[in-house]
Design an enzyme around this catalytic site. Structure first.
Site, PDB file in Angstrom:
ATOM      1  N   HIS A  21      17.252  20.017   5.516  1.00  0.00           N
ATOM      2  CA  HIS A  21      16.812  18.826   6.531  1.00  0.00           C
ATOM      3  C   HIS A  21      15.515  19.178   7.024  1.00  0.00           C
ATOM      4  O   HIS A  21      14.705  18.293   6.944  1.00  0.00           O
ATOM      5  CB  HIS A  21      17.829  18.737   7.573  1.00  0.00           C
ATOM      6  CG  HIS A  21      19.131  18.692   7.254  1.00  0.00           C
ATOM      7  ND1 HIS A  21      19.636  17.960   6.314  1.00  0.00           N
ATOM      8  CD2 HIS A  21      20.246  19.109   8.066  1.00  0.00           C
ATOM      9  CE1 HIS A  21      20.961  17.711   6.275  1.00  0.00           C
ATOM     10  NE2 HIS A  21      21.590  18.779   7.339  1.00  0.00           N
ATOM     11  N   ASP A  63      20.937  14.891   0.928  1.00  0.00           N
ATOM     12  CA  ASP A  63      20.519  15.514   2.240  1.00  0.00           C
ATOM     13  C   ASP A  63      20.647  14.158   3.228  1.00  0.00           C
ATOM     14  O   ASP A  63      19.905  13.417   3.231  1.00  0.00           O
ATOM     15  CB  ASP A  63      19.109  16.045   2.021  1.00  0.00           C
ATOM     16  CG  ASP A  63      18.449  16.860   3.411  1.00  0.00           C
ATOM     17  OD1 ASP A  63      18.981  16.168   4.343  1.00  0.00           O
ATOM     18  OD2 ASP A  63      18.207  17.718   3.162  1.00  0.00           O
ATOM     19  N   HIS A  64      21.492  14.196   4.114  1.00  0.00           N
ATOM     20  CA  HIS A  64      21.729  13.070   4.901  1.00  0.00           C
ATOM     21  C   HIS A  64      20.618  12.627   5.672  1.00  0.00           C
ATOM     22  O   HIS A  64      20.546  11.510   6.085  1.00  0.00           O
ATOM     23  CB  HIS A  64      23.114  12.949   5.731  1.00  0.00           C
ATOM     24  CG  HIS A  64      22.934  13.837   6.629  1.00  0.00           C
ATOM     25  ND1 HIS A  64      23.228  15.038   6.865  1.00  0.00           N
ATOM     26  CD2 HIS A  64      22.969  13.519   8.106  1.00  0.00           C
ATOM     27  CE1 HIS A  64      23.464  15.518   7.880  1.00  0.00           C
ATOM     28  NE2 HIS A  64      22.960  14.723   8.822  1.00  0.00           N
TER      29      HIS A  64
END
Ligand code: BG6
Length: 487
Positions: free
Chosen positions: A237, A174-175
């Site tokens: 996010h 999950d960047h």
């Protein structure tokens, strides 16, 4: 890390490789952070060659770096190779193995950047070719979101992934967790003595988490139509930002200790089913409007979007975390495409003073005590409070104390993917989501998806591109006596 290592990118021809992975690998190389020698093996369906792959990668680095036409040293591109294959063609995986063996690869990292409907085939190919073991060093896999599209498909995918890899080999990315400012939430909370005592229901009125984007769906309608904000942003996010904001202090800063605390937040989320899901969520879809002075088309006119689409491009939600720290404190979450500004921030709004001494109208509404953690683009932290404006009469003005990343540390924080790729190579999973976290996030989200489906809305409220969402969204929060903070 002096071992021959490789990253194998499945779906190397796609957007993610060009926009995120290549610039990140380039920076890691430039800062001598990649193990040596390092190989990039692309695997995809298009009829490319090694040469075309190198050209494309060179181009993507140039665009990302914006070098103004100047040549950058891209010697590392000589170690890029391309395998053209369908994802269900087992022969392709055999050729991949041959390449890895020829290059005497010791450590290998598989990166799933292909369309998610190819994931099961890729796993099967890796397994059949014995690519998940048979290397002298480590073998790890990074899996991009979406990790499933609801609880059952996520669990099914997870089961398949576990048939091929063990949990310590799996890195669900999950960047957002790779962003410096997101990591700083934990440092801010747990490395400083002064904030944590005020971080609970006794002092906090409510929390707002906003992730706004000016971009529209672009050329991603094929994916986005099936996803919407809830699957694209909320399930991953936004829930990650929520867990970091709300979690208890971990016993150590290790992968499992941190994730043990994050999962407790997800488990404490008050589940919304049926009517509760409808009352506590608010969806919208953008129509044509003006962004940065330019007229942009509406969602339904974007290429690949169905004319009667009910996919939400805007979502607001009210959540409760039913535990001792947060009982009764609402968390208002908002995200949308084609909003007036691209900004991600977490705002903690503190309670009002018990008695107003200064005749000020309404501190909570006009000069509230806010702690704003700006994740992007103006990375920093601001505390707002009321101060006496100079003069003989009592007038209170809202003022700020601010910390700004760029002016303090002299440069923009590095890109998330850089940090995350490095962590995978170092074997550190702290900033990746564990199977049980993904499952808990989907459990909560799936209830809402089901309620929406049962309600069967034919049309969503619309908002003009360049505005802060459909008109009713203000009432959504005003019914609680609060208002959105629009940066
Ligand atoms: C991605 C979503 O995960 O995050 C995109 O799929 C979104 O829709 C993007 O635009 C936003 O990331 P960032 O880092 O630009 O805030």
């Amino acid at each position: 890390m002096q071992n021959s290592s490789a990253i194998v990118i499945f779906g190397v021809t796609g957007d993610l490789t060009a926009r995120k992975l290549m610039p990140a690998l380039y920076h890691l190389d430039r800062n001598s952070r990649l193990p040596q020698p390092f190989f990039i093996i692309g695997f995809a369906r298009r009829q490319w060659s090694d040469q075309i792959l190198r050209q494309q990668l060179r181009q993507s680095i140039r665009i990302a770096e914006d070098t103004g036409g100047q040549e950058t040293s891209l010697a590392f591109l000589q170690n890029c190779f391309y395998i053209q294959s369908d994802f269900q063609d087992w022969e392709g995986y055999r050729r991949l193995k041959q390449t890895l063996v020829e290059k005497q690869i010791v450590n290998v990292l598989y990166y799933f950047a292909a369309p998610p409907d190819a994931y099961l085939n890729i796993l099967e190919g890796i397994k059949l070719a014995g690519l998940n073991h048979d290397f002298p060093g480590w073998v790890r896999v990074v899996i991009e979101k979406p990790y499933g599209r609801d609880l059952s498909s996520a669990m099914n995918l997870d089961q398949k992934v576990h048939e091929v890899f063990s949990e310590d080999q799996i890195f669900r990315i999950d960047h957002y967790l790779g962003k410096e400012t997101v990591q700083n939430i934990l440092v801010f909370r747990f490395a400083n003595g002064i904030f944590e005592p005020l971080w609970n229901r006794r002092y906090i009125d409510h929390v707002q988490i906003l992730m706004a984007e000016t971009v529209g769906v672009g050329n991603r309608a094929g994916y986005y139509e099936q996803a919407g904000v809830i699957r694209d942003i909320f399930q991953n996010h936004l829930l990650q930002l929520l867990t970091l904001t709300a979690m208890e202090a971990p016993v150590a800063f290790t992968a499992d200790a941190v994730r043990d605390e994050k999962i407790k937040v997800l488990q404490a989320l008050r589940p919304y089913k049926g009517e509760d899901a409808l009352i506590n969520t608010f969806r919208g879809q953008y129509v044509s409007g003006v962004i940065d002075g330019k007229r942009v088309i509406g969602y339904k006119d974007e290429p690949g979007v169905a004319i009667n689409s009910t996919t939400e491009t805007f979502l607001a939600m009210r959540l409760f975390i039913d535990n001792w720290r947060w009982a009764g404190v609402p968390f208002y979450i908002r995200s949308g495409k084609r909003l007036p500004k691209s900004v991600t921030e977490i705002v903690i709004q503190y309670k009002q003073v018990p008695l107003s001494l200064f005749g000020w109208r309404n501190m909570a509404g006009d000069a509230p005590n806010l702690l704003i953690l700006c994740i992007q683009p103006d990375e920093g932290i601001t505390l707002t409070f009321g101060a006496k404006a100079p003069g003989p009469i009592h007038q209170i003005a809202p003022v700020n104390m601010s910390f700004d990343y760029v002016s303090t540390f002299g440069s923009e924080p590095p890109e998330a993917y850089e940090r995350l790729l490095l962590d995978v190579m170092m074997g550190d999973a702290t900033l990746f989501t564990r199977a049980d976290e993904v499952e808990a996030a989907w459990r909560f989200t799936t209830n809402i998806l089901e309620a929406w489906e049962q309600a069967g809305l034919k049309n969503l409220p619309v908002y003009e591109a360049g505005t802060w969402g459909p008109s009713g969204v203000d009432e959504f929060i005003q019914r609680d006596g609060r208002k959105w903070r629009n940066p």
